[in-house]
Design a protein around this motif. Structure first.
Motif, short mmCIF file in Angstrom:
data_model
loop_
_atom_site.label_atom_id
_atom_site.label_comp_id
_atom_site.label_asym_id
_atom_site.label_seq_id
_atom_site.Cartn_x
_atom_site.Cartn_y
_atom_site.Cartn_z
N VAL A 186 15.35 -34.99 -4.58
CA VAL A 186 15.06 -34.85 -2.82
C VAL A 186 13.63 -34.92 -2.46
O VAL A 186 13.48 -35.85 -1.53
N ILE A 187 12.74 -34.45 -3.07
CA ILE A 187 11.09 -34.60 -3.05
C ILE A 187 10.83 -35.91 -2.69
O ILE A 187 10.46 -36.50 -1.97
N LEU A 188 11.45 -36.87 -3.79
CA LEU A 188 11.07 -38.11 -3.74
C LEU A 188 11.82 -39.20 -2.59
O LEU A 188 11.28 -39.79 -1.76
N ALA A 189 13.10 -38.61 -2.20
CA ALA A 189 13.75 -39.16 -1.21
C ALA A 189 12.97 -38.80 0.16
O ALA A 189 12.86 -39.49 1.02
N LEU A 190 12.70 -37.41 0.21
CA LEU A 190 11.79 -37.15 1.40
C LEU A 190 10.44 -38.03 1.83
O LEU A 190 10.35 -38.47 2.77
N ILE A 191 9.80 -38.02 0.71
CA ILE A 191 8.66 -39.07 0.83
C ILE A 191 8.92 -40.34 1.24
O ILE A 191 8.15 -41.05 1.87
N LEU A 192 9.91 -40.89 0.43
CA LEU A 192 10.36 -42.28 0.83
C LEU A 192 10.88 -42.53 2.29
O LEU A 192 10.30 -43.35 2.90
N LEU A 213 12.10 -25.85 -0.18
CA LEU A 213 12.80 -26.67 -1.09
C LEU A 213 12.23 -26.22 -2.48
O LEU A 213 12.98 -25.88 -3.49
N LEU A 214 10.91 -26.14 -2.38
CA LEU A 214 10.31 -25.59 -4.02
C LEU A 214 10.75 -24.18 -4.30
O LEU A 214 11.05 -24.07 -5.46
N ALA A 215 10.74 -23.35 -3.25
CA ALA A 215 11.44 -21.90 -3.37
C ALA A 215 12.72 -21.80 -3.93
O ALA A 215 13.15 -21.38 -4.95
N TRP A 216 13.63 -22.99 -3.34
CA TRP A 216 15.02 -23.23 -4.11
C TRP A 216 14.93 -23.38 -5.40
O TRP A 216 15.97 -23.01 -6.20
N MET A 217 14.25 -24.34 -5.70
CA MET A 217 14.11 -25.07 -7.05
C MET A 217 13.81 -23.96 -7.83
O MET A 217 14.44 -23.66 -9.14
N PHE A 225 17.25 -32.31 -9.48
CA PHE A 225 18.00 -32.46 -8.12
C PHE A 225 16.83 -32.36 -7.10
O PHE A 225 16.78 -33.23 -6.23
N GLY A 226 15.99 -31.09 -7.19
CA GLY A 226 15.13 -31.23 -6.17
C GLY A 226 13.82 -32.10 -6.33
O GLY A 226 13.23 -32.65 -5.48
N MET A 227 13.65 -32.69 -7.72
CA MET A 227 12.60 -33.70 -7.64
C MET A 227 12.97 -35.03 -6.96
O MET A 227 12.44 -35.74 -6.49
#
Length: 68
Positions: free
Chosen positions: A13-19, A58-62, A9-11
């Protein structure tokens, strides 16, 4: 250790943030194109590093499941 849903899920989210960030920065390209080349370099350099700031929590949460 059992796998959790947080990492996939975090992955996404990261891709969505970058987009989203790319779309926001690209929307300013018409204005930035009229600037001096050194100002353009500064703008794209700063905006190229700003998107990293939300990744730490986000990475800490992951990894841990906690935001801190």
């Amino acid at each position: 250790m059992t796998p959790t849903w947080r990492k996939p899920f975090g992955m996404f989210v990261i891709l969505a943030l970058i987009l989203v960030w790319v779309v926001i920065v690209a929307s300013f390209s018409g204005v930035v194109a009229r600037w001096q080349p050194l100002l353009q370099l500064g703008f794209y350099g700063v905006t190229g590093m700003i998107w990293i700031a939300p990744l730490k929590p986000l990475l800490a949460w992951m990894e841990t499941g906690r935001w801190r």
